[in-house]
Design an enzyme around this catalytic site. Sequence first.
Site, mmCIF file in Angstrom:
data_model
loop_
_atom_site.group_PDB
_atom_site.id
_atom_site.type_symbol
_atom_site.label_atom_id
_atom_site.label_comp_id
_atom_site.label_asym_id
_atom_site.label_seq_id
_atom_site.Cartn_x
_atom_site.Cartn_y
_atom_site.Cartn_z
ATOM 1 N N LYS A 22 0.834 -1.213 0.000
ATOM 2 C CA LYS A 22 0.000 0.000 0.000
ATOM 3 C C LYS A 22 0.867 1.261 0.000
ATOM 4 O O LYS A 22 0.655 2.164 -0.804
ATOM 5 C CB LYS A 22 -0.900 0.002 1.242
ATOM 6 C CG LYS A 22 -1.591 1.314 1.494
ATOM 7 C CD LYS A 22 -2.490 1.267 2.707
ATOM 8 C CE LYS A 22 -1.832 1.657 4.011
ATOM 9 N NZ LYS A 22 -1.509 3.090 4.164
ATOM 10 N N ASN A 23 1.848 1.294 0.899
ATOM 11 C CA ASN A 23 2.608 2.530 1.061
ATOM 12 C C ASN A 23 3.591 2.793 -0.076
ATOM 13 O O ASN A 23 4.162 3.873 -0.163
ATOM 14 C CB ASN A 23 3.353 2.526 2.405
ATOM 15 C CG ASN A 23 2.406 2.742 3.564
ATOM 16 O OD1 ASN A 23 1.215 3.009 3.357
ATOM 17 N ND2 ASN A 23 2.923 2.632 4.780
ATOM 18 N N CYS A 117 -5.391 13.259 13.075
ATOM 19 C CA CYS A 117 -5.883 11.945 12.672
ATOM 20 C C CYS A 117 -5.806 11.052 13.895
ATOM 21 O O CYS A 117 -5.221 11.434 14.908
ATOM 22 C CB CYS A 117 -5.097 11.386 11.493
ATOM 23 S SG CYS A 117 -3.570 10.632 11.956
ATOM 24 N N ARG A 122 0.331 14.564 13.250
ATOM 25 C CA ARG A 122 0.830 14.393 11.883
ATOM 26 C C ARG A 122 0.824 15.674 11.025
ATOM 27 O O ARG A 122 0.082 15.774 10.048
ATOM 28 C CB ARG A 122 0.044 13.293 11.169
ATOM 29 C CG ARG A 122 0.247 11.953 11.796
ATOM 30 C CD ARG A 122 -0.533 10.887 11.094
ATOM 31 N NE ARG A 122 0.288 10.050 10.255
ATOM 32 C CZ ARG A 122 -0.151 8.977 9.624
ATOM 33 N NH1 ARG A 122 -1.395 8.630 9.690
ATOM 34 N NH2 ARG A 122 0.663 8.258 8.892
ATOM 35 N N ASP A 305 4.396 0.698 12.185
ATOM 36 C CA ASP A 305 3.238 -0.013 11.622
ATOM 37 C C ASP A 305 3.167 -1.484 12.050
ATOM 38 O O ASP A 305 2.208 -2.173 11.710
ATOM 39 C CB ASP A 305 3.244 0.072 10.084
ATOM 40 C CG ASP A 305 2.848 1.448 9.580
ATOM 41 O OD1 ASP A 305 2.388 2.259 10.391
ATOM 42 O OD2 ASP A 305 2.998 1.706 8.368
ATOM 43 N N ARG A 397 -8.684 -0.624 4.508
ATOM 44 C CA ARG A 397 -7.803 0.403 3.926
ATOM 45 C C ARG A 397 -6.453 -0.186 3.546
ATOM 46 O O ARG A 397 -5.805 0.309 2.624
ATOM 47 C CB ARG A 397 -7.559 1.528 4.938
ATOM 48 C CG ARG A 397 -8.745 2.410 5.179
ATOM 49 C CD ARG A 397 -8.348 3.559 6.068
ATOM 50 N NE ARG A 397 -7.107 4.157 5.583
ATOM 51 C CZ ARG A 397 -6.290 4.896 6.307
ATOM 52 N NH1 ARG A 397 -6.567 5.151 7.562
ATOM 53 N NH2 ARG A 397 -5.191 5.397 5.783
#
Length: 417
Positions: A22-23, A117, A122, A305, A397
């Site tokens: 994803k990233n 968030c 952030r 993460d 997500r």
Amino acid sequence: MEKLAIEGGVALNGEVAISGAKNAALPILCAGLLTAEPLTIRNVPHLRDVTTMLSLLGQMGMSISIDEKLGIELRAADIHTPEAPYEMVKTMRASVLVLGPLVARFGEARVSLPGGCAIGLRPVDQHLKGLQAMGATITMDHGYMIARASRLKGARICMDLVTVTGTENLMMAAVLADGVTTIENAAREPEIPDLAACLTAMGAQIKGAGTDVITIAGVEKLHGASHNVMPDRIETGTFLAAAAATGGSVRVTGARPGTLDAVLDKLRETGVKVETGDDWIAVAPNGRLRAVNVRTAPYPAFPTDMQAQFVALNSVADGTGVVHETIFENRFMHVQELCRLGADIEVEGNTAVVKGVAHLDGATVMATDLRASASLVIAGLIARGTTIVDRIYHLDRGYEAIEEKLSKLGARIRRVS
Ligand code: UD1
């Protein structure tokens, strides 16, 4: 709202294929803005964040098609609205990745400020500082950042802190700038060299991606290319942690072991057997799990993460694990939920002290962010009885077909409305 129902107590066993990262996919999709020619991207994971990014790019005027091999072809020949509206940025902070490419190619970008968030404040000050160093003027207008520059100029940028999307945004800005840009104290996450490989295939001149000094010689124009997105190291780590926590033997395939050294070291420290090959990693049980201390930090250290997944793993291990979160200030929201399953965890500031318990018991828990959701799924797999994980849109997500992949490994998991 969809939920996951998990009957815990089954050790995961078998083989699972890892999806594209994803990233890495998100910035690479934004790189499509840097040329009018087609950019074909393969191994893009099927995720809600990817769909959000595609709809954001589509709203700007990007034409998007999917070829017979499920490659995504982007063509930014007619971008009419160089803007990322609040509705998009608030659901996905990575929307800010359009800022650098838009101002570099079109001389203007209008991007909503991300705001707070779930996992912390952030800010985006480093993205803006870098663009200003390259000659962009930045103004704020009703919650939007507006960046303008007739043509960006190469500059020496020293980042105050290590930021992944900040480094990516500035790389994408610098590839079309006039002159040479150096980014010092750049992020070294493996997604950065993946983006650099895509940009290089498009004609960019980049050296040092993957180190903390990246040098980019700007070019007039980029051209079309095709690129394969790297495997997702966080999805990989999540399946390995789930396998270890349930006492199972799992082999993940299509992975890149070299991007997970810190995670694999920690897994070994828990006592499980870890084997690696060119593109696979296998874990197998080897007695009772031992709790481990974890300190998150920028790559190549242990990734933030993967923190929540290791808190879940520690919760049923032997002994006490101390987990320090140094990247985000509010990233222990999974702890309260894990405690509802019977975990013994105390949080003080950015430290969680996890005392292993003999077992967890199923309950209804609520997912609060992407990686917190993954830790709740792992906890559900360990717990006795049924765990319901609510608000799994967070999970969608970032994890492709997670319940299908886990079912194939023997988990009793299903999606319910
Ligand atoms: C990226 C990843 C995310 C991961 C994080 C850290 C993507 C799409 N997301 O997020 O999954 O958890 O890296 O590895 O790749 N900061 C500032 N000013 C800035 C930018 C960042 O103060 O201008 C701070 C942040 O608040 C945070 C730290 O720097 O405390 C690191 O954030 P950053 O690396 O920017 O995270 P993201 O790129 O948003």
